[in-house]
Design an enzyme around this catalytic site. Structure first.
Site, PDB file in Angstrom:
ATOM      1  NE  ARG A   1      -3.888  -2.013   2.254  1.00 41.13           N
ATOM      2  CZ  ARG A   1      -5.048  -1.952   2.871  1.00 41.13           C
ATOM      3  NH1 ARG A   1      -5.318  -0.966   3.689  1.00 41.13           N
ATOM      4  NH2 ARG A   1      -5.943  -2.896   2.699  1.00 41.13           N
TER       5      ARG A   1
ATOM      6  CE  LYS B   1     -17.085 -11.231   8.948  1.00 41.93           C
ATOM      7  NZ  LYS B   1     -16.012 -10.652   8.140  1.00 41.93           N
TER       8      LYS B   1
ATOM      9  N   GLY C   1      -9.646  -8.357   1.469  1.00 39.92           N
ATOM     10  CA  GLY C   1      -8.359  -8.723   2.059  1.00 39.92           C
ATOM     11  C   GLY C   1      -8.103 -10.218   2.028  1.00 39.92           C
TER      12      GLY C   1
ATOM     13  N   GLY D   1     -14.053  -3.851   1.936  1.00 36.20           N
ATOM     14  CA  GLY D   1     -15.369  -3.326   2.316  1.00 36.20           C
ATOM     15  C   GLY D   1     -15.825  -2.245   1.353  1.00 36.20           C
TER      16      GLY D   1
HETATM   17  P1  AMP Z   1     -15.285 -12.582   4.886  1.00 34.82           P
HETATM   18  O1  AMP Z   1     -14.567 -11.627   5.800  1.00 34.82           O
HETATM   19  O2  AMP Z   1     -16.753 -12.586   5.017  1.00 34.82           O
HETATM   20  O3  AMP Z   1     -14.792 -12.457   3.440  1.00 34.82           O
HETATM   21  O4  AMP Z   1     -14.850 -14.024   5.369  1.00 34.82           O
HETATM   22  C1  AMP Z   1     -13.545 -14.503   5.245  1.00 34.82           C
HETATM   23  C2  AMP Z   1     -13.401 -15.623   6.221  1.00 34.82           C
HETATM   24  O5  AMP Z   1     -14.407 -16.575   5.966  1.00 34.82           O
HETATM   25  C3  AMP Z   1     -12.093 -16.354   6.139  1.00 34.82           C
HETATM   26  O6  AMP Z   1     -11.368 -16.092   7.296  1.00 34.82           O
HETATM   27  C4  AMP Z   1     -12.509 -17.821   6.076  1.00 34.82           C
HETATM   28  O7  AMP Z   1     -11.786 -18.636   6.963  1.00 34.82           O
HETATM   29  C5  AMP Z   1     -13.966 -17.793   6.491  1.00 34.82           C
HETATM   30  N1  AMP Z   1     -14.743 -18.903   5.931  1.00 34.82           N
HETATM   31  C6  AMP Z   1     -14.877 -19.237   4.654  1.00 34.82           C
HETATM   32  N2  AMP Z   1     -15.630 -20.339   4.532  1.00 34.82           N
HETATM   33  C7  AMP Z   1     -15.995 -20.728   5.761  1.00 34.82           C
HETATM   34  C8  AMP Z   1     -16.760 -21.806   6.289  1.00 34.82           C
HETATM   35  N3  AMP Z   1     -17.297 -22.732   5.495  1.00 34.82           N
HETATM   36  N4  AMP Z   1     -16.917 -21.865   7.608  1.00 34.82           N
HETATM   37  C9  AMP Z   1     -16.346 -20.954   8.419  1.00 34.82           C
HETATM   38  N5  AMP Z   1     -15.616 -19.912   7.991  1.00 34.82           N
HETATM   39  C10 AMP Z   1     -15.422 -19.795   6.674  1.00 34.82           C
END
Ligand code: AMP
Length: 381
Positions: free
Chosen positions: A45, A182, A335, A358
């Site tokens: 960055r 999420k 990220g 985000g």
């Molecule tokens: P996000 O910040 O929503 O993009 O989520 C990223 C995170 O989602 C990463 O740290 C992954 O480890 C987690 N993740 C992806 N798939 C799964 C899953 N099936 N169960 C739990 N965590 C997950």
């Protein structure tokens, strides 16, 4: 002033000799202890801003940068001092000063006009070069454009024009891939993409709420009951693909960046009670690769599984490789997706890697960001 109005450019400012310019950057970089002191471990960055700093210096300006760094929540907490960043910046580009962490003041996140005015006092111009922070209506983003002539930095400009052309005039087929944990955060973007893209692939933990909406059992996988009916409505459009199988663990097993040694279990369409899905399965990998292959445009945000744990990185790696080897214009944001690309040595194989996770999600979903609006609506334009 419409969303499609161009962002003000700093090229229209005349001579900058003797002028002072405040540049809002996003130097929220990873740091780690090296030989007893905190050091920047990824200076991507900072390097990305060097051409702007050099150009402004060449035009005769004095440049001061400002950034947030971690979450000190409005108090001076030296664990979040920008000192390691300042040192690295000094090595890469001597002559650019860096203010201390903006979030040491409660006025930053509160968008306090007085704090914003105190920041810009003594400066002739302001440049927003922090796309990744422009979805937040914070003082350093919102207030300077109301007080001095202001402009978009080149990286911010590039992020906005890349995402805009991808959403407004994509080469088709346009395939969007959304993953991550999420569902609450990403359902809005899936909804928008289901309208704009030809195919939307949904993976990661968020896919289980979709699977559940089809009446499939998901064991103790990630799930949010508030969104089941919305997921069902999105699936009824017919252009959203979700995983048909999974890989995971039995409840109580350990997983994550530290790994674990519990045996991996493969599931078909249903995950029984007592088990949790942590990656897409081999059949889903094949389906997703087939859906990606014909794409002319790809937008990807979020991993397909818990890729930080080697046992559950296969889905994310397969998707990353399929995108990297396609001939499509490929844009990746977030990220976690970017960390995954780096881990597989693929970051050079994508057309555009967005710095703002985000912010890029919010831009795709809402078509604008508060920080961009502030630049466009500045009375000095
Ligand atoms: P996000 O910040 O929503 O993009 O989520 C990223 C995170 O989602 C990463 O740290 C992954 O480890 C987690 N993740 C992806 N798939 C799964 C899953 N099936 N169960 C739990 N965590 C997950």
């Amino acid at each position: 002033m419409t969303v499609s109005s161009p962002l003000p450019s700093y090229h229209r400012w005349g001579s900058l000799v003797g002028k002072r310019i405040l540049v809002r950057v996003d130097f929220n970089t990873p740091v780690a202890e090296v030989n007893g002191r905190q050091e920047v471990t990824d200076d991507f960055r900072i390097r990305a801003c060097l051409p702007l700093f050099e150009e402004l210096h060449e035009r005769g300006a004095t440049v001061v940068a400002c950034t947030h760094f971690g979450r000190p929540h409005g108090v001076v907490d030296l664990r979040y001092s920008v000192e390691p960043v300042r040192r690295r910046l000094g090595e890469l580009c001597p002559g650019v000063a860096l203010l201390e962490n903006l979030r040491f003041s409660p006025g930053e996140e509160a968008n306090d006009p007085q704090f914003g005015a105190s920041l810009i006092k003594g400066f002739d111009y302001y440049i927003n070069e922090a796309f990744g922070s422009s979805h937040r209506a914070h003082a350093s983003i919102m207030i300077p454009p109301t007080l001095v002539p202001s402009a978009a930095g080149p990286n911010l400009q590039r992020e906005v024009s890349t995402l805009t052309s991808l959403l407004e005039s994509p080469q088709r087929p346009f395939v969007a891939i959304v993953g991550g944990a999420k569902v609450a955060e990403k359902l809005g973007i899936v909804k928008v993409l289901a309208q704009k893209a030809d195919t939307v692939i949904v993976g990661g933990g968020m896919a289980y709420t979709f699977a559940s909406s089809q009446g499939r059992s998901i064991g103790s996988s990630l799930f949010n009951s508030s969104f089941v009916s919305e997921c069902a409505a999105i699936l009824s459009r017919g252009n959203v693909i979700i995983p048909s199988d999974a890989r995971g663990l039995s409840d109580g097993s350990s997983f994550g960046a530290e790994g674990g040694d519990d045996p991996v279990v493969e599931f078909g369409a249903n995950i029984p009670d007592g088990f949790e899905g942590l990656d897409i399965g081999p059949q889903s990998v094949r389906t997703f690769i087939e859906a990606i292959a014909p794409a002319a445009t790809i937008l990807w945000n979020g991993p397909m599984g818990v890729f930080e744990d080697r046992r559950f990185g296969a889905g994310t790696e397969a998707v990353a490789r399929a995108v990297a080897s396609s001939h499509a214009v490929s844009v990746v944001g977030g990220g976690d997706s970017v960390a995954a690309l780096k881990a597989y040595g693929l970051e050079g194989s994508f057309s555009f890697v967005s710095t703002g996770g985000g912010a890029s999600l919010e831009f795709v979903e809402l078509g604008d960001l508060p920080g961009l609006k502030a630049l466009r609506e500045s009375q000095f334009n």
